[in-house]
Design an enzyme around this catalytic site. Structure first.
Site, PDB file in Angstrom:
ATOM      1  N   HIS A 157       0.816  -1.223   0.000  1.00  0.00           N
ATOM      2  CA  HIS A 157       0.000   0.000   0.000  1.00  0.00           C
ATOM      3  C   HIS A 157       0.848   1.271   0.000  1.00  0.00           C
ATOM      4  O   HIS A 157       0.330   2.357  -0.224  1.00  0.00           O
ATOM      5  CB  HIS A 157      -0.952  -0.010   1.201  1.00  0.00           C
ATOM      6  CG  HIS A 157      -2.047  -1.027   1.059  1.00  0.00           C
ATOM      7  ND1 HIS A 157      -3.291  -0.729   0.574  1.00  0.00           N
ATOM      8  CD2 HIS A 157      -2.060  -2.368   1.306  1.00  0.00           C
ATOM      9  CE1 HIS A 157      -4.038  -1.814   0.533  1.00  0.00           C
ATOM     10  NE2 HIS A 157      -3.304  -2.839   0.977  1.00  0.00           N
ATOM     11  N   ASP A 370       3.325   9.413  -1.516  1.00  0.00           N
ATOM     12  CA  ASP A 370       2.181   8.641  -1.042  1.00  0.00           C
ATOM     13  C   ASP A 370       1.954   7.463  -1.984  1.00  0.00           C
ATOM     14  O   ASP A 370       2.090   7.624  -3.204  1.00  0.00           O
ATOM     15  CB  ASP A 370       0.925   9.538  -1.032  1.00  0.00           C
ATOM     16  CG  ASP A 370      -0.004   9.233   0.133  1.00  0.00           C
ATOM     17  OD1 ASP A 370      -0.022   8.077   0.588  1.00  0.00           O
ATOM     18  OD2 ASP A 370      -0.717  10.154   0.578  1.00  0.00           O
TER      19      ASP A 370
HETATM   20  P1  ADQ Z   1      -3.161   6.309   4.324  1.00  0.00           P
HETATM   21  O1  ADQ Z   1      -1.769   6.812   4.490  1.00  0.00           O
HETATM   22  O2  ADQ Z   1      -3.923   6.180   5.576  1.00  0.00           O
HETATM   23  O3  ADQ Z   1      -3.214   4.933   3.533  1.00  0.00           O
HETATM   24  P2  ADQ Z   1      -5.113   7.483   2.339  1.00  0.00           P
HETATM   25  O4  ADQ Z   1      -4.959   6.746   1.077  1.00  0.00           O
HETATM   26  O5  ADQ Z   1      -5.377   8.942   2.109  1.00  0.00           O
HETATM   27  O6  ADQ Z   1      -3.862   7.411   3.312  1.00  0.00           O
HETATM   28  O7  ADQ Z   1      -6.319   6.845   3.114  1.00  0.00           O
HETATM   29  C1  ADQ Z   1      -6.813   7.433   4.244  1.00  0.00           C
HETATM   30  C2  ADQ Z   1      -8.251   6.982   4.489  1.00  0.00           C
HETATM   31  O8  ADQ Z   1      -8.581   7.375   5.808  1.00  0.00           O
HETATM   32  C3  ADQ Z   1      -9.224   7.667   3.541  1.00  0.00           C
HETATM   33  O9  ADQ Z   1     -10.269   6.803   3.226  1.00  0.00           O
HETATM   34  C4  ADQ Z   1      -9.728   8.858   4.373  1.00  0.00           C
HETATM   35  O10 ADQ Z   1     -11.047   9.249   4.101  1.00  0.00           O
HETATM   36  C5  ADQ Z   1      -9.624   8.332   5.781  1.00  0.00           C
HETATM   37  N1  ADQ Z   1      -9.283   9.477   6.650  1.00  0.00           N
HETATM   38  C6  ADQ Z   1      -8.190  10.246   6.602  1.00  0.00           C
HETATM   39  N2  ADQ Z   1      -8.268  11.224   7.520  1.00  0.00           N
HETATM   40  C7  ADQ Z   1      -9.446  11.070   8.143  1.00  0.00           C
HETATM   41  C8  ADQ Z   1     -10.130  11.763   9.172  1.00  0.00           C
HETATM   42  N3  ADQ Z   1      -9.618  12.857   9.729  1.00  0.00           N
HETATM   43  N4  ADQ Z   1     -11.305  11.305   9.576  1.00  0.00           N
HETATM   44  C9  ADQ Z   1     -11.837  10.208   8.995  1.00  0.00           C
HETATM   45  N5  ADQ Z   1     -11.266   9.522   8.012  1.00  0.00           N
HETATM   46  C10 ADQ Z   1     -10.081   9.945   7.594  1.00  0.00           C
HETATM   47  C11 ADQ Z   1      -2.251   4.025   2.998  1.00  0.00           C
HETATM   48  C12 ADQ Z   1      -1.225   4.614   2.048  1.00  0.00           C
HETATM   49  C13 ADQ Z   1      -1.925   5.348   0.912  1.00  0.00           C
HETATM   50  C14 ADQ Z   1      -2.882   4.412   0.202  1.00  0.00           C
HETATM   51  C15 ADQ Z   1      -3.782   3.698   1.203  1.00  0.00           C
HETATM   52  C16 ADQ Z   1      -4.599   2.594   0.516  1.00  0.00           C
HETATM   53  O11 ADQ Z   1      -0.347   5.498   2.740  1.00  0.00           O
HETATM   54  O12 ADQ Z   1      -0.980   5.873  -0.008  1.00  0.00           O
HETATM   55  O13 ADQ Z   1      -3.685   5.161  -0.689  1.00  0.00           O
HETATM   56  O14 ADQ Z   1      -3.030   3.083   2.239  1.00  0.00           O
HETATM   57  O15 ADQ Z   1      -3.767   1.719  -0.176  1.00  0.00           O
END
Ligand code: ADQ
Length: 469
Positions: A157, A370
């Protein structure tokens, strides 16, 4: 149909209808419900003394959750240590932040071996095992050592760095040899796949055979044959679209709208992590106010950033830095009736977030690196197609590979991001609609179910001792 066994560091143990789970958890559950199977991993609980001897099993129809509590030392060395203080910064190209020591590497191996010990008796010969993320790279190899010959896939991921960075890790070959124990290794982007292929070419005796235009490679290394392939993860696009339609009228969204009293809104939503480029983002917003003072008192920036990994010193440091920056910028520009940055260290449910996204004129997603970044996709899916906001997206988010119609920025270029914010805030409706429609086309074609199905389909065809296209 073979049973699917999903292994991830954290198991999203969900009772139906409770707690809005993330898209990934929902997609995995959908796959598990179809085939029946097991979701195996850490319970999220840390206990005094040794890690739990036997998994706790929770049955839910054809699906079994099997979770283990980690002992304090295991948690410290495997999770806080090697996974989050070595692999996470390394895979996000941050060599200056990695800490390297043998104790945590041993802890990482030990916990992976222990997990394998506990899963092995639950496996059936025809199962397909799908392992997730950087915490569990050696897991497949540990299963193989225990005689498991099932089809096994791994999905990363995070980004995968180029070999010039990866070789900073002592004994990096061991880690990549372990990765090669899988039949299928999935990455988000062609850049990550290239990093892996370049490593095989330059650091091993293995071979890489490109398949198709790009995006698939047959790897022969460490005595194994595996397929490495790009599977860009996505969101549940139709579900979010329909959620956002009503969430824009929810009580919280209404309160946010009222509080803006007609001002424009820029939104950022991230886990509080140094990979997300938050200090640079705050500085870019400050730059906007400085270079384009007409926005003073006319635009607010809402940054939602719940703390994560608070046992790791770098996360404490970034939290302190951001609080200080928000205070300073607000002190510099605020009016008695306007606070430029609303900085919140908390999380919100999916529905509330969808309403906030819908209200925001700009989605500001500027990680320094990311894997994918799902927030970028969620922001776009939640817009009103008749009056959509603009996504400002880092070129270093995996999402930029598919979302070229966003305003693509270099997050290190503070002035450039400031200019992009100006452009987003003043973009004519016609251009906003065009860009949004193009982005939506991608998000509808390649949603989370497409991602999951393509991966499972590729894994079903393992082992790949024959030509695969
Ligand atoms: P993350 O680093 O956690 O994931 P991201 O892909 O943006 O980053 O996913 C975050 C998830 O958490 C999103 O669904 C978002 O809506 C939710 N989220 C974030 N902040 C929030 C908040 N304040 N309140 C509620 N929900 C929140 C890791 C990798 C990424 C990759 C994902 C999936 O770092 O690059 O995209 O896994 O593979």
């Amino acid at each position: 149909m073979s049973r699917l066994v999903v292994v991830s560091n954290r198991v999203a143990l969900m009772e139906e209808g409770k707690q809005a789970a993330g898209g990934l958890a929902v997609a995995i559950l959908a796959a598990l419900k179809k085939t029946g199977g097991i979701w195996f991993g850490w319970s999220g609980q840390v206990v005094d003394g040794e890690s739990q001897a036997e998994p706790t099993r929770t049955e839910a129809g054809k699906l079994t959750y099997a979770t283990l509590d980690l002992g304090r030392r295991d948690h410290e060395e495997y999770y806080n240590g090697f996974a989050n203080q070595t692999l996470w910064p390394l895979f996000h190209y941050r060599l200056g932040l990695i800490s390297v020591n043998r104790r945590t590497r041993e802890g990482y191996s030990r916990v992976n071996a222990y997990f394998a010990d506990k899963l092995e008796p639950l496996l059936r010969p025809d199962d397909m095992v799908w392992v997730h993320d950087y915490h569990l790279i050696p897991f497949g190899d540990e299963l193989r050592r225990r005689g498991c010959s099932q089809r096994m896939g791994f999905f990363l991921h995070t980004p995968f760095p180029p070999p010039e960075l990866l070789t900073a890790l002592p004994n990096h070959r061991d880690l990549i040899r372990e990765l090669c124990a899988y039949d299928l290794v999935g990455f988000h982007t062609a850049t990550d796949l290239r990093g892996f292929c370049d490593y095989i070419r330059t650091e091993t005796d293995g071979t890489v055979e490109q398949r198709g235009a790009y995006g698939t490679a047959m790897i022969r290394a460490f005595g194994r044959t595996l397929l490495a392939k790009v599977f860009p993860i996505s969101i549940d696009t139709p579900a979010l679209e329909s959620l956002a339609r009503t969430a824009g009228r929810s009580r919280q969204a209404e309160r946010l709208r009222e509080s803006l009293v007609g001002r424009r809104l820029i939104i950022g939503v991230d886990r509080l992590d140094y990979s997300k480029g938050l200090p640079q983002r705050f500085a870019a917003f400050e730059q906007l106010l400085e270079s384009y003072p007409e926005h003073c008192n006319r635009v607010s920036f809402l940054q939602v950033a719940p703390p994560s990994r608070e046992d790791v010193p770098e996360y404490i440091a970034i939290r302190r830095e951001l609080s200080e920056m928000a205070g300073r910028i607000n002190g510099r520009f605020a009016e008695f009736d306007w606070q430029p940055i609303r900085y919140l260290n908390r999380s919100f449910g999916q529905r509330v977030l969808a309403g906030f996204y819908r209200l925001a004129n700009v989605g500001l997603v500027t990680p320094l690196r990311d894997g994918m970044n799902l927030v970028a996709k969620e922001y776009v899916a939640c817009q009103d197609a008749d009056n959509p906001g603009v996504l400002v997206l880092s070129q270093f988010a995996g999402a930029a590979h598919e979302m070229g119609e966003a305003l693509i920025v270099n997050p290190f270029d503070i002035e450039g991001v400031g200019d992009a914010l100006q452009r987003a805030l003043t973009m004519p409706l016609g251009e906003r609609k065009e860009r949004h429609a193009a982005l939506m086309q991608t998000l509808r074609r390649q949603d989370i179910n497409w991602w999951r199905e393509s991966y499972v389909d590729a894994l079903t065809r393992a082992p790949y001792d024959f030509p695969v296209t």
